[in-house]
Write a protein that holds these residues in place. Structure first.
Motif, PDB file in Angstrom:
ATOM      1  N   LEU A   1       0.812  -1.219   0.000  1.00 30.01           N
ATOM      2  CA  LEU A   1       0.000   0.000   0.000  1.00 30.01           C
ATOM      3  C   LEU A   1       0.846   1.269   0.000  1.00 30.01           C
ATOM      4  O   LEU A   1       0.314   2.360  -0.218  1.00 30.01           O
ATOM      5  N   ASP A   2       2.144   1.148   0.262  1.00 24.91           N
ATOM      6  CA  ASP A   2       2.968   2.351   0.375  1.00 24.91           C
ATOM      7  C   ASP A   2       2.975   3.169  -0.917  1.00 24.91           C
ATOM      8  O   ASP A   2       2.965   4.401  -0.883  1.00 24.91           O
ATOM      9  N   ARG A   3       3.011   2.505  -2.055  1.00 25.38           N
ATOM     10  CA  ARG A   3       3.027   3.257  -3.328  1.00 25.38           C
ATOM     11  C   ARG A   3       1.747   4.061  -3.503  1.00 25.38           C
ATOM     12  O   ARG A   3       1.755   5.165  -4.039  1.00 25.38           O
ATOM     13  N   TRP A   4       0.629   3.521  -2.975  1.00 23.12           N
ATOM     14  CA  TRP A   4      -0.635   4.233  -3.107  1.00 23.12           C
ATOM     15  C   TRP A   4      -0.751   5.341  -2.075  1.00 23.12           C
ATOM     16  O   TRP A   4      -1.441   6.338  -2.323  1.00 23.12           O
ATOM     17  N   ARG A   5      -0.100   5.204  -0.946  1.00 25.04           N
ATOM     18  CA  ARG A   5      -0.048   6.319   0.002  1.00 25.04           C
ATOM     19  C   ARG A   5       0.706   7.492  -0.608  1.00 25.04           C
ATOM     20  O   ARG A   5       0.307   8.662  -0.434  1.00 25.04           O
ATOM     21  N   THR A   6       1.766   7.212  -1.315  1.00 22.45           N
ATOM     22  CA  THR A   6       2.499   8.275  -2.017  1.00 22.45           C
ATOM     23  C   THR A   6       1.628   8.896  -3.091  1.00 22.45           C
ATOM     24  O   THR A   6       1.643  10.119  -3.294  1.00 22.45           O
TER      25      THR A   6
ATOM     26  N   ARG B   1     -11.020  14.197  20.490  1.00 22.75           N
ATOM     27  CA  ARG B   1     -10.849  15.573  20.035  1.00 22.75           C
ATOM     28  C   ARG B   1     -10.530  15.541  18.549  1.00 22.75           C
ATOM     29  O   ARG B   1     -10.131  14.515  17.997  1.00 22.75           O
ATOM     30  N   HIS B   2     -10.684  16.685  17.905  1.00 27.03           N
ATOM     31  CA  HIS B   2     -10.375  16.764  16.483  1.00 27.03           C
ATOM     32  C   HIS B   2      -8.868  16.650  16.283  1.00 27.03           C
ATOM     33  O   HIS B   2      -8.094  17.411  16.866  1.00 27.03           O
ATOM     34  N   ASP B   3      -8.456  15.684  15.476  1.00 24.64           N
ATOM     35  CA  ASP B   3      -7.040  15.425  15.247  1.00 24.64           C
ATOM     36  C   ASP B   3      -6.783  15.434  13.741  1.00 24.64           C
ATOM     37  O   ASP B   3      -6.948  14.415  13.066  1.00 24.64           O
ATOM     38  N   PRO B   4      -6.370  16.579  13.185  1.00 22.91           N
ATOM     39  CA  PRO B   4      -6.160  16.646  11.724  1.00 22.91           C
ATOM     40  C   PRO B   4      -5.134  15.636  11.225  1.00 22.91           C
ATOM     41  O   PRO B   4      -5.283  15.100  10.124  1.00 22.91           O
ATOM     42  N   ALA B   5      -4.094  15.370  12.015  1.00 22.52           N
ATOM     43  CA  ALA B   5      -3.067  14.418  11.576  1.00 22.52           C
ATOM     44  C   ALA B   5      -3.646  13.012  11.445  1.00 22.52           C
ATOM     45  O   ALA B   5      -3.389  12.309  10.464  1.00 22.52           O
ATOM     46  N   ALA B   6      -4.433  12.586  12.438  1.00 26.12           N
ATOM     47  CA  ALA B   6      -5.050  11.263  12.372  1.00 26.12           C
ATOM     48  C   ALA B   6      -6.057  11.190  11.229  1.00 26.12           C
ATOM     49  O   ALA B   6      -6.180  10.163  10.552  1.00 26.12           O
ATOM     50  N   LEU B   7      -6.784  12.274  10.997  1.00 24.66           N
ATOM     51  CA  LEU B   7      -7.748  12.317   9.901  1.00 24.66           C
ATOM     52  C   LEU B   7      -7.043  12.125   8.559  1.00 24.66           C
ATOM     53  O   LEU B   7      -7.504  11.374   7.692  1.00 24.66           O
ATOM     54  N   ARG B   8      -5.903  12.779   8.414  1.00 19.56           N
ATOM     55  CA  ARG B   8      -5.145  12.629   7.171  1.00 19.56           C
ATOM     56  C   ARG B   8      -4.600  11.215   7.038  1.00 19.56           C
ATOM     57  O   ARG B   8      -4.629  10.630   5.942  1.00 19.56           O
TER      58      ARG B   8
ATOM     59  N   ALA C   1      -7.028   4.662   3.775  1.00 17.82           N
ATOM     60  CA  ALA C   1      -8.232   4.207   3.071  1.00 17.82           C
ATOM     61  C   ALA C   1      -8.078   4.378   1.563  1.00 17.82           C
ATOM     62  O   ALA C   1      -8.504   3.522   0.774  1.00 17.82           O
ATOM     63  N   TYR C   2      -7.468   5.487   1.142  1.00 13.23           N
ATOM     64  CA  TYR C   2      -7.214   5.692  -0.285  1.00 13.23           C
ATOM     65  C   TYR C   2      -6.318   4.572  -0.815  1.00 13.23           C
ATOM     66  O   TYR C   2      -6.595   3.976  -1.863  1.00 13.23           O
ATOM     67  N   ALA C   3      -5.231   4.283  -0.107  1.00 15.88           N
ATOM     68  CA  ALA C   3      -4.308   3.244  -0.553  1.00 15.88           C
ATOM     69  C   ALA C   3      -4.992   1.883  -0.611  1.00 15.88           C
ATOM     70  O   ALA C   3      -4.788   1.107  -1.545  1.00 15.88           O
ATOM     71  N   PHE C   4      -5.822   1.583   0.386  1.00 19.46           N
ATOM     72  CA  PHE C   4      -6.534   0.308   0.423  1.00 19.46           C
ATOM     73  C   PHE C   4      -7.461   0.168  -0.774  1.00 19.46           C
ATOM     74  O   PHE C   4      -7.489  -0.879  -1.443  1.00 19.46           O
ATOM     75  N   LEU C   5      -8.223   1.222  -1.074  1.00 20.25           N
ATOM     76  CA  LEU C   5      -9.150   1.161  -2.206  1.00 20.25           C
ATOM     77  C   LEU C   5      -8.405   1.140  -3.533  1.00 20.25           C
ATOM     78  O   LEU C   5      -8.793   0.419  -4.463  1.00 20.25           O
ATOM     79  N   ALA C   6      -7.339   1.937  -3.641  1.00 16.72           N
ATOM     80  CA  ALA C   6      -6.587   1.957  -4.892  1.00 16.72           C
ATOM     81  C   ALA C   6      -5.968   0.589  -5.179  1.00 16.72           C
ATOM     82  O   ALA C   6      -5.848   0.193  -6.347  1.00 16.72           O
TER      83      ALA C   6
ATOM     84  N   PHE D   1     -13.243  11.123  -4.439  1.00 18.93           N
ATOM     85  CA  PHE D   1     -11.998  11.759  -4.020  1.00 18.93           C
ATOM     86  C   PHE D   1     -11.370  12.532  -5.177  1.00 18.93           C
ATOM     87  O   PHE D   1     -10.860  13.644  -4.994  1.00 18.93           O
ATOM     88  N   ASP D   2     -11.391  11.964  -6.372  1.00 19.86           N
ATOM     89  CA  ASP D   2     -10.778  12.628  -7.518  1.00 19.86           C
ATOM     90  C   ASP D   2     -11.503  13.914  -7.896  1.00 19.86           C
ATOM     91  O   ASP D   2     -10.865  14.881  -8.308  1.00 19.86           O
ATOM     92  N   ASP D   3     -12.824  13.932  -7.761  1.00 22.54           N
ATOM     93  CA  ASP D   3     -13.615  15.052  -8.267  1.00 22.54           C
ATOM     94  C   ASP D   3     -13.877  16.142  -7.245  1.00 22.54           C
ATOM     95  O   ASP D   3     -14.233  17.262  -7.628  1.00 22.54           O
ATOM     96  N   CYS D   4     -13.765  15.850  -5.975  1.00 23.18           N
ATOM     97  CA  CYS D   4     -14.088  16.825  -4.925  1.00 23.18           C
ATOM     98  C   CYS D   4     -12.814  17.472  -4.396  1.00 23.18           C
ATOM     99  O   CYS D   4     -11.836  16.782  -4.084  1.00 23.18           O
ATOM    100  N   ALA D   5     -12.843  18.792  -4.298  1.00 24.73           N
ATOM    101  CA  ALA D   5     -11.661  19.510  -3.820  1.00 24.73           C
ATOM    102  C   ALA D   5     -11.281  19.063  -2.419  1.00 24.73           C
ATOM    103  O   ALA D   5     -10.102  18.929  -2.100  1.00 24.73           O
ATOM    104  N   ASP D   6     -12.264  18.851  -1.575  1.00 22.65           N
ATOM    105  CA  ASP D   6     -12.044  18.371  -0.206  1.00 22.65           C
ATOM    106  C   ASP D   6     -12.778  17.057  -0.032  1.00 22.65           C
ATOM    107  O   ASP D   6     -14.013  17.017  -0.084  1.00 22.65           O
ATOM    108  N   CYS D   7     -12.051  15.972   0.191  1.00 24.16           N
ATOM    109  CA  CYS D   7     -12.694  14.671   0.399  1.00 24.16           C
ATOM    110  C   CYS D   7     -11.833  13.835   1.320  1.00 24.16           C
ATOM    111  O   CYS D   7     -10.681  13.534   0.993  1.00 24.16           O
ATOM    112  N   THR D   8     -12.369  13.493   2.469  1.00 20.05           N
ATOM    113  CA  THR D   8     -11.690  12.590   3.390  1.00 20.05           C
ATOM    114  C   THR D   8     -12.243  11.179   3.208  1.00 20.05           C
ATOM    115  O   THR D   8     -13.325  10.984   2.650  1.00 20.05           O
ATOM    116  N   LEU D   9     -11.493  10.184   3.663  1.00 18.88           N
ATOM    117  CA  LEU D   9     -11.896   8.790   3.506  1.00 18.88           C
ATOM    118  C   LEU D   9     -11.876   8.116   4.866  1.00 18.88           C
ATOM    119  O   LEU D   9     -10.979   8.390   5.684  1.00 18.88           O
ATOM    120  N   HIS D  10     -12.841   7.216   5.097  1.00 15.56           N
ATOM    121  CA  HIS D  10     -13.027   6.640   6.427  1.00 15.56           C
ATOM    122  C   HIS D  10     -13.457   5.182   6.335  1.00 15.56           C
ATOM    123  O   HIS D  10     -14.204   4.797   5.435  1.00 15.56           O
TER     124      HIS D  10
END
Length: 793
Positions: A367-372, A707-714, A720-725, A736-745
């Motif tokens: 999955l590392d290549r997809w994380r990149t 609490r809100h943790d931006p680092a964990a969210l990223r 999740a992106y790497a897993f799906l890719a 994710f490709d079409d939306c300027a802001d899209c998180t994955l969960h």
């Protein structure tokens, strides 16, 4: 006198020699690697082991010439005793047992059970020995029917299985993996859910105390430090290391089953007693830390040397009397606080124990290549949407007399810089205009502005009739406020042929509304996810984040909770969402943070058929503020383990993505760079189906942070992106490709598959608030979270 460090020369009274077995019994729990050496150097298993040896179940590969049984692997579907087809047991003494291996391969064996006993520290759980097939011994821990009314008891067993599987998959193929309890299989959907382990080798440390030499004690301490190191690398804390749960066979340590394990970083749950559990763990203070287990290691080292337990409140009072413990004491290993103890790797260096992870274990993560690739895509979208680099000068600030504000919904859809909507042609150069009146809102259904007008107030009776509401004669402010809280306001823009519709009055009289639409084809679980989300909200799930919630309309909210949320809480499957001729939101909340005005949040849940068709019912999508795209692993993932569930449910995998995703994204207006400006979250629902995949287990296995943790969210989005890719077609990442802001969960609305119309052990939502919290953060509703710069909303 015999040396317990030489198991090949045991005395008949050696505590490691079971007294209930004949000396030549082939089922004697011996060294699983068959060498008798501390850490065997021969990676090839011996070929002279009987396949029925309980401690030497076979390799998942086919047995036969050139493929002897591998003692490092649990019993698999190719075990010679495995039943390919259901069969009648040859004797009424036998039964059949079906379960999944740690690779989630279904197997079936004839089984003969021993007597039940209640293991200590595991409320509601019964343990018994069992013999699979012709003679493979296992130990079964099952949740008794009498304890299944306690969801916490089921959750503990479920967590134990997840931890055991994670360790087996991560370390089961390595020779040092023998330090852990070796899982054979499990079934969490059975009438009495259970997990199977190989019988533990060796005897508890409590039976060795006072009989071990210095060398054996050092080896035990070193191997325990290594075990904690391995657990910590997997993000786990065992929490149950004690003389009765840790075993020694004269060569190596065996840890007990991980029934009390927690994820590192989670809030500590009170567990254990003095002196074996640390003071923080016993009290349940702070967050779980691998160094909690090092406290137990220190206490066990003292116990073996001193021959008695310590008080368990800090360094032993007579620590200085034991020179062999001086280095451990000086390292801080006996410190009462985890933060003051050395880390497992540091302790191993102090003890001169080789670190098996120093050169890495296993192959590189695919999955590392997809994380990149995720990082590259984020950079691409930032550039396309106009995200300003740090050196770019900021725009000239507005005059002091003009209050800065976010672009209105109308601006986001049609462009321009105006405020209030006027049904006339837009001017070429818009001039600054006064802010929209505080009680003017755009109707989320017809996308036209609604001015508050007391003449349009109505109530709705039980039959759905709209009854005009006249409050002109009411002089009591409290009564007026209470009436308006439950009242509706007719939309004045209904034309012939359109369905008459109305808005809850609080939608017009509070802060800026936020509309959220759940998108996905039929049967992906949108309705269950929304019910699970709002069920968590009802339980106060948003309060740790500084948010307070009230119903937008009390009666409508009660109906939704009764018909959807409560039904799901009772373990019943929800009916499919019916197609509509007009899009109405399913429920709404008033969400407030601190002293800020409450903001209405409304949720749209349309049938997948309506979303997949480019019809009139979906025209409201052009004005939706935020989207939750719900992805179904059964349709998306190329994982063979999902095939039986696909066959059972009648669903097929699709390489072309979700039709509803494509239709909705093609309909939403685009902004800069051709991207959708509305924030989005891509929720991998039903993640419990793939929860044993390491990257899924990393997130689904732990609770949301408080609490809100931006680092964990990223990090979760990246994983999740790497897993799906890696496991799905590129079309499934279109949101994710079409939306300027899209998180994955990774989320699970129900936590299990329904049988008939019920979930056998109730619905157990997991991380269902993660997509909602992400959208709240992106939309400026979550305290301490700022909308991302450079994105127009």
């Amino acid at each position: 006198m015999t040396d317990p460090n030489h198991p090949s020369d045991r005395h008949p009274n050696d505590p490691n020699q079971p007294t209930d077995r004949r000396p030549n019994d082939p089922h004697h729990p011996t060294d699983p690697n068959g060498t008798g050496a501390p850490w065997p150097t021969n990676p090839n298993p011996p070929t002279d082991r009987r396949p029925t040896d309980p401690n030497h179940p076979t390799d998942p590969r086919p047995t036969g010439a050139g493929h002897p049984g591998d003692a490092n692997h649990p019993i698999g579907p190719d075990h010679p005793d495995h039943l390919d087809e259901p069969s009648t047991p040859t004797h009424p003494y036998y039964q059949e047992l079906e379960f999944l291996t740690h690779r989630e391969e279904p197997v079936r064996f004839t089984v003969r059970y021993g007597e039940d006993r209640r293991p200590p520290g595991r409320p509601g759980v019964l343990a018994r020995r069992a013999i699979l097939g012709a003679g493979s011994h296992v130990v079964q821990y099952r949740l008794a029917s009498s304890a299944q009314g306690d969801p916490h008891a089921y959750g503990l067993l479920e967590r134990e299985v997840e931890v055991a599987i994670a360790l087996e998959r991560r370390y089961g193929g390595a020779k040092f993996g023998a330090v852990f309890a070796r899982v054979v299989g499990f079934d969490l959907t059975a009438a009495e859910p259970f997990v199977l382990y190989r019988p533990p080798a060796g005897r508890p440390l409590s039976e060795w105390v006072g009989r071990l030499g210095a060398e054996a004690q050092e080896r035990i301490t070193g191997q325990l430090a290594m075990a904690v190191r391995l657990l910590g690398e997997a993000g786990l804390v065992h929490r149950a290391l004690a003389p009765d749960t840790v075993r020694w066979d004269g060569a190596r340590v065996r840890l007990g089953e991980p029934y009390a394990a927690q994820r590192a970083g989670e809030a500590r749950e009170p567990f254990g007693g003095a002196p074996w559990a640390s003071p923080e763990q016993r009290a349940g203070h702070g967050t779980a830390d691998p160094r909690d287990d090092l406290w137990s290691v220190a206490e066990l080292a003292y116990y073996l040397l001193a021959g008695r337990p310590d008080r368990g409140e800090g360094p032993p009072a007579d620590l200085a009397d034991y020179r062999r413990l001086a280095a451990l004491g000086q390292s801080g290993l006996f410190a009462a606080r985890a933060a003051d103890r050395p880390r497992p790797a540091e302790l191993m260096r102090l003890l001169h124990v080789p670190d098996p992870l120093a050169t890495g274990v296993g192959a590189a993560d695919p999955l590392d290549r997809w994380r990149t690739e995720y990082d590259h895509q984020i950079a691409r979208k930032r550039a396309a949407s106009g995200g300003a680099p740090p050196h770019v000068e900021a725009e000239e600030p507005p005059p002091p007399s003009v209050r800065p504000s976010r672009p209105s919904l109308r601006d986001r859809i049609f462009g321009g810089g105006g405020d209030g909507f006027r049904p006339v042609a837009p001017v070429v150069t818009p001039e600054p205009a006064p802010l929209m009146p505080s009680r003017s809102r755009m109707c989320p259904h017809c996308l036209l502005p609604v001015e508050y007008d007391e003449r349009l107030l109505v109530t709705i009776d039980a039959k759905g009739n709209r009854i005009p509401l006249d409050l002109s004669a009411e002089r009591r402010p409290g009564h007026v406020a209470d009436a308006l809280r439950k009242a509706y306001h007719l939309c004045p823009h209904t034309v012939d042929g359109d369905e008459e519709h109305e808005l809850p009055v609080p939608y017009l009289t509070n802060g800026e509304p936020l509309s959220v639409a759940l998108v996905g084809s039929s049967s992906v679980g949108k309705t269950h996810l929304l019910a699970a989300m709002l069920g968590e909200v009802e339980l106060g799930g948003l309060e740790p984040y500084g948010l307070k919630c009230r119903p937008l309309n009390p009666e409508a909210h009660r109906t939704f909770v009764r018909e959807r949320v409560q039904t799901l809480k009772e373990g019943r499957q929800l009916g499919r969402t019916g197609q509509q001729t007009f899009a109405r939101f399913a429920d709404g909340l008033l969400v407030s943070a601190g002293g800020a005005p409450a903001r209405p949040v409304v949720f749209f849940d349309l049938a997948g058929e309506d979303l997949a068709q480019d019809g009139e019912v979906g025209r409201f999508l052009m004005g939706v503020d935020a989207f939750v795209f719900v992805l179904d692993p059964l349709r998306a993932l190329r994982l063979p383990g999902l095939d039986p569930v696909r066959e059972q449910s009648g669903l097929r995998r699709r390489d072309l993505g979700d039709e509803a995703f494509t239709t909705v994204l093609n309909r939403i207006p685009r902004q800069r760079g051709g991207l959708v400006a509305a924030p989005a979250a891509l929720a991998v629902n039903k993640s419990d189906l793939v929860r044993f995949e390491p990257v899924v287990d990393r997130w689904l296995g732990r609770a949301l942070p408080g609490r809100h943790d931006p680092a964990a969210l990223r990090e979760e989005s990246r994983d999740a992106y790497a897993f799906l890719a890696h496991h799905a077609g590129a079309a499934w990442l279109k949101p994710f490709d079409d939306c300027a802001d899209c998180t994955l969960h990774f989320v699970a609305a129900t936590g299990g598959q329904a049988r008939g119309d019920r979930f056998p052990h109730g619905a157990r939502p997991r991380r269902v608030l993660a997509p909602l919290l992400s959208l709240f953060a992106l939309c400026g509703l979550l305290p301490g979270a700022e909308p991302r710069e450079g994105i127009v909303r």
